[in-house]
Motif scaffolding. Structure first.
Motif, PDB file in Angstrom:
ATOM      1  N   LEU A  24       0.853  -1.114   0.177  1.00  0.00           N
ATOM      2  CA  LEU A  24      -0.002  -0.145  -0.013  1.00  0.00           C
ATOM      3  C   LEU A  24       0.847   1.148  -0.094  1.00  0.00           C
ATOM      4  CD1 LEU A  24      -2.844   1.213   0.241  1.00  0.00           C
ATOM      5  CD2 LEU A  24      -2.707   1.135   2.728  1.00  0.00           C
ATOM      6  N   LEU A  25       1.972   1.186   0.762  1.00  0.00           N
ATOM      7  CA  LEU A  25       2.704   2.361   0.842  1.00  0.00           C
ATOM      8  C   LEU A  25       3.582   2.688  -0.594  1.00  0.00           C
ATOM      9  CD1 LEU A  25       4.197   2.046   4.595  1.00  0.00           C
ATOM     10  CD2 LEU A  25       2.623   3.744   3.637  1.00  0.00           C
ATOM     11  N   THR A  26       4.090   1.428  -1.105  1.00  0.00           N
ATOM     12  CA  THR A  26       4.742   1.744  -2.333  1.00  0.00           C
ATOM     13  C   THR A  26       3.798   2.024  -3.445  1.00  0.00           C
ATOM     14  OG1 THR A  26       4.449  -0.873  -2.708  1.00  0.00           O
ATOM     15  CG2 THR A  26       6.533  -0.116  -1.559  1.00  0.00           C
ATOM     16  N   THR A  27       2.679   1.682  -3.454  1.00  0.00           N
ATOM     17  CA  THR A  27       1.693   2.073  -4.497  1.00  0.00           C
ATOM     18  C   THR A  27       1.330   3.558  -4.450  1.00  0.00           C
ATOM     19  OG1 THR A  27       0.589  -0.139  -4.633  1.00  0.00           O
ATOM     20  CG2 THR A  27      -0.787   1.984  -5.327  1.00  0.00           C
ATOM     21  N   ALA A  28       1.231   3.987  -3.022  1.00  0.00           N
ATOM     22  CA  ALA A  28       0.656   5.544  -2.913  1.00  0.00           C
ATOM     23  C   ALA A  28       2.041   6.236  -3.475  1.00  0.00           C
ATOM     24  CB  ALA A  28       0.712   5.680  -1.286  1.00  0.00           C
ATOM     25  N   PHE A  29       3.297   5.805  -3.087  1.00  0.00           N
ATOM     26  CA  PHE A  29       4.487   6.503  -3.430  1.00  0.00           C
ATOM     27  C   PHE A  29       4.723   6.700  -5.005  1.00  0.00           C
ATOM     28  CE2 PHE A  29       9.249   5.967  -4.863  1.00  0.00           C
ATOM     29  CZ  PHE A  29       9.525   6.961  -4.203  1.00  0.00           C
ATOM     30  N   LEU A  30       4.156   5.699  -5.862  1.00  0.00           N
ATOM     31  CA  LEU A  30       4.355   5.655  -7.208  1.00  0.00           C
ATOM     32  C   LEU A  30       3.094   6.542  -7.702  1.00  0.00           C
ATOM     33  CD1 LEU A  30       5.646   2.321  -8.387  1.00  0.00           C
ATOM     34  CD2 LEU A  30       7.010   4.484  -8.442  1.00  0.00           C
ATOM     35  N   ASP A  31       2.147   6.420  -6.894  1.00  0.00           N
ATOM     36  CA  ASP A  31       0.904   7.324  -7.490  1.00  0.00           C
ATOM     37  C   ASP A  31       0.980   8.634  -7.598  1.00  0.00           C
ATOM     38  OD1 ASP A  31      -0.781   5.101  -7.750  1.00  0.00           O
ATOM     39  OD2 ASP A  31      -1.877   5.368  -6.185  1.00  0.00           O
ATOM     40  N   GLU A  32       1.915   9.566  -7.074  1.00  0.00           N
ATOM     41  CA  GLU A  32       2.121  10.812  -7.260  1.00  0.00           C
ATOM     42  C   GLU A  32       2.185  11.066  -8.870  1.00  0.00           C
ATOM     43  OE1 GLU A  32       4.835  14.684  -6.120  1.00  0.00           O
ATOM     44  OE2 GLU A  32       5.358  12.664  -5.114  1.00  0.00           O
ATOM     45  N   VAL A  33       3.021  10.156  -9.446  1.00  0.00           N
ATOM     46  CA  VAL A  33       3.214  10.527 -11.047  1.00  0.00           C
ATOM     47  C   VAL A  33       1.851  10.404 -11.922  1.00  0.00           C
ATOM     48  CG1 VAL A  33       4.214   9.015 -12.968  1.00  0.00           C
ATOM     49  CG2 VAL A  33       5.546   9.323 -10.848  1.00  0.00           C
ATOM     50  N   GLN A  34       0.969   9.599 -11.285  1.00  0.00           N
ATOM     51  CA  GLN A  34      -0.314   9.316 -11.905  1.00  0.00           C
ATOM     52  C   GLN A  34      -0.957  10.739 -12.086  1.00  0.00           C
ATOM     53  OE1 GLN A  34      -1.373   6.612 -13.483  1.00  0.00           O
ATOM     54  NE2 GLN A  34       0.525   5.561 -12.507  1.00  0.00           N
ATOM     55  N   GLY A  35      -0.667  11.737 -11.119  1.00  0.00           N
ATOM     56  CA  GLY A  35      -1.332  12.905 -11.043  1.00  0.00           C
ATOM     57  C   GLY A  35      -0.768  13.886 -11.952  1.00  0.00           C
ATOM     58  N   CYS A  36       0.495  13.531 -12.621  1.00  0.00           N
ATOM     59  CA  CYS A  36       1.196  14.608 -13.260  1.00  0.00           C
ATOM     60  C   CYS A  36       0.895  14.509 -14.604  1.00  0.00           C
ATOM     61  CB  CYS A  36       2.775  14.356 -12.917  1.00  0.00           C
ATOM     62  SG  CYS A  36       3.177  14.613 -11.167  1.00  0.00           S
TER      63      CYS A  36
END
Length: 300
Positions: free
Chosen positions: A287-299
Motif C-alpha cells: 500500500l505504501l509503495t503504491t501510494a509512493f508511485l501514485d504521485e506520477v499518475q497525477g502529473c
C-alpha cells in the motif's frame, strides 16, 4: 554499429551487456508518411542512431492516437500544428530482443501535447527516446512507466525555444528481479520565461537497478524561467542499487531552479500505523509503495 559502454558519459550507470542482444524483428505500425532520417535532428545518443536504422515516418498530428510498440527499430517525427491539443499513447509490449524507438515532437505556437508511455513487456531490452522543441506558449506533458523488461532506458529531452513554453515530465519505475530501469533527461531553457518540472520515482526490489542522470540548462537570456528536478527512490531490498545525478547548468540571471534526490526505505512509523489498523505486513508495504508511485499518475 559500436555498442556504448558503462564508461560512456550517457551510459555510465547502465549494465550494457544486454545491449549485445540481436535486435527484435517485429515491425511496429506507425502513423504518417515515410520520410528520410535527414528529417530528424542529428542523433546525440545510440538510441537515436539505432531507431533511425529502422522505419522512419513523419506525422502531422491532428487527433489523439495510440502506438502499439511491438518491437523493432523505428523513428517518428510528430508535428503538432499551432493551437492543437492532443494525446499520444505508446503501449510497449515487445517481448524479446533489443528494440529502439525515437519520437521527436515539434510543437507549434500554443500547441498542447500529452504523451503517455507505458512499458509492460516481460522480457527484452527496450531503448526509448523522446525529444521535443516547443514554440511560444506550447506545452508538453510526458508521463512514463517502466514495468517489466530486462533493461529499459528512456532518453528524454526538450528544447524550450519560445516564450511561455512549458515541459512537465513524470516517470514511475518498478523493476523487479534483476531488471534495470534508467532515465536520462536533458532540458534546455533557451529563452525566458519558460518552465520545466521533472519528477522521477522508483521502487527497487530484489536485485533491481535504477539510475537517473538529468541536466537542466538555462541559457543566457532565459531570465524569468523556472525549473524543478526531483528524483526519489524507495529501496526495498539490500541487494538493489540506485544511482542518481540531478544537475543544473545556470547561465542566466533572475531564474528559479531547484534539484534534489533521495534514496531511502519505507517509514517504520507509517508501517506501524497501517499494521495497527489490521493490515498484514505485506499488504501494508504494498500500500505504501503504491501510494509512493501514485504521485506520477497525477502529473499527466
Amino acid at each position: 554499429m559500436n555498442l556504448p559502454t558503462a564508461a560512456d558519459e550517457d551510459w555510465r550507470y547502465v549494465d550494457c551487456r544486454g545491449l549485445a542482444e540481436a535486435a527484435a524483428t517485429t515491425a511496429t505500425v506507425l502513423p504518417g508518411e515515410p520520410c528520410s532520417a535527414d528529417a530528424f535532428p542529428a542523433p546525440t545518443d545510440a538510441t537515436h542512431a539505432w531507431a533511425l536504422a529502422g522505419s522512419a515516418r513523419r506525422w502531422r498530428a491532428s487527433s489523439d492516437a495510440t502506438i502499439h510498440d511491438a518491437g523493432g527499430c523505428w523513428a517518428l517525427l510528430v508535428e503538432v500544428p499551432p493551437g492543437t491539443a492532443l494525446r499520444l499513447r505508446i503501449n510497449r509490449t515487445a517481448a524479446e530482443g533489443r528494440s529502439a524507438s525515437w519520437i521527436h515532437a515539434v510543437l507549434g505556437r500554443g500547441a498542447n501535447l500529452i504523451v503517455e508511455d507505458v512499458s509492460t513487456a516481460p522480457l527484452g531490452v527496450h531503448l526509448a527516446a523522446m525529444s521535443a522543441t516547443l514554440a511560444q506558449d506550447a506545452a508538453l506533458r510526458y508521463r512514463g512507466t517502466q514495468h517489466g523488461g530486462r533493461l529499459q532506458r528512456h532518453h528524454l529531452a526538450a528544447q524550450l525555444t519560445g516564450l511561455g513554453a512549458s515541459f512537465d515530465l513524470a516517470v514511475a519505475a518498478d523493476p523487479r528481479g534483476e531488471t534495470q530501469a534508467h532515465v536520462l533527461t536533458r532540458v534546455v531553457h533557451a529563452v525566458g520565461p519558460t518552465t520545466s518540472r521533472q519528477l522521477i520515482k522508483s521502487v527497487l526490489r530484489d536485485r533491481a537497478r535504477v539510475s537517473f542522470d538529468g541536466v537542466v540548462t538555462m541559457l543566457k537570456g532565459a531570465d524569468g524561467s523556472s525549473a524543478e528536478q526531483r528524483d526519489q527512490n524507495l529501496v526495498l531490498s539490500p541487494l538493489a542499487r540506485a544511482d542518481t545525478r540531478p544537475q543544473l547548468d545556470i547561465r542566466a540571471d533572475e531564474v528559479e531552479a531547484s534539484h534534489g534526490a533521495t534514496i531511502g526505505a519505507l517509514d517504520a512509523d507509517e508501517l506501524l500505523y497501517l499494521r495497527t489498523r489490521g493490515l498484514d505486513a505485506a499488504t501494508a508495504r504494498e500500500l505504501l509503495t503504491t501510494a509512493f508511485l501514485d504521485e506520477v499518475q497525477g502529473c499527466a
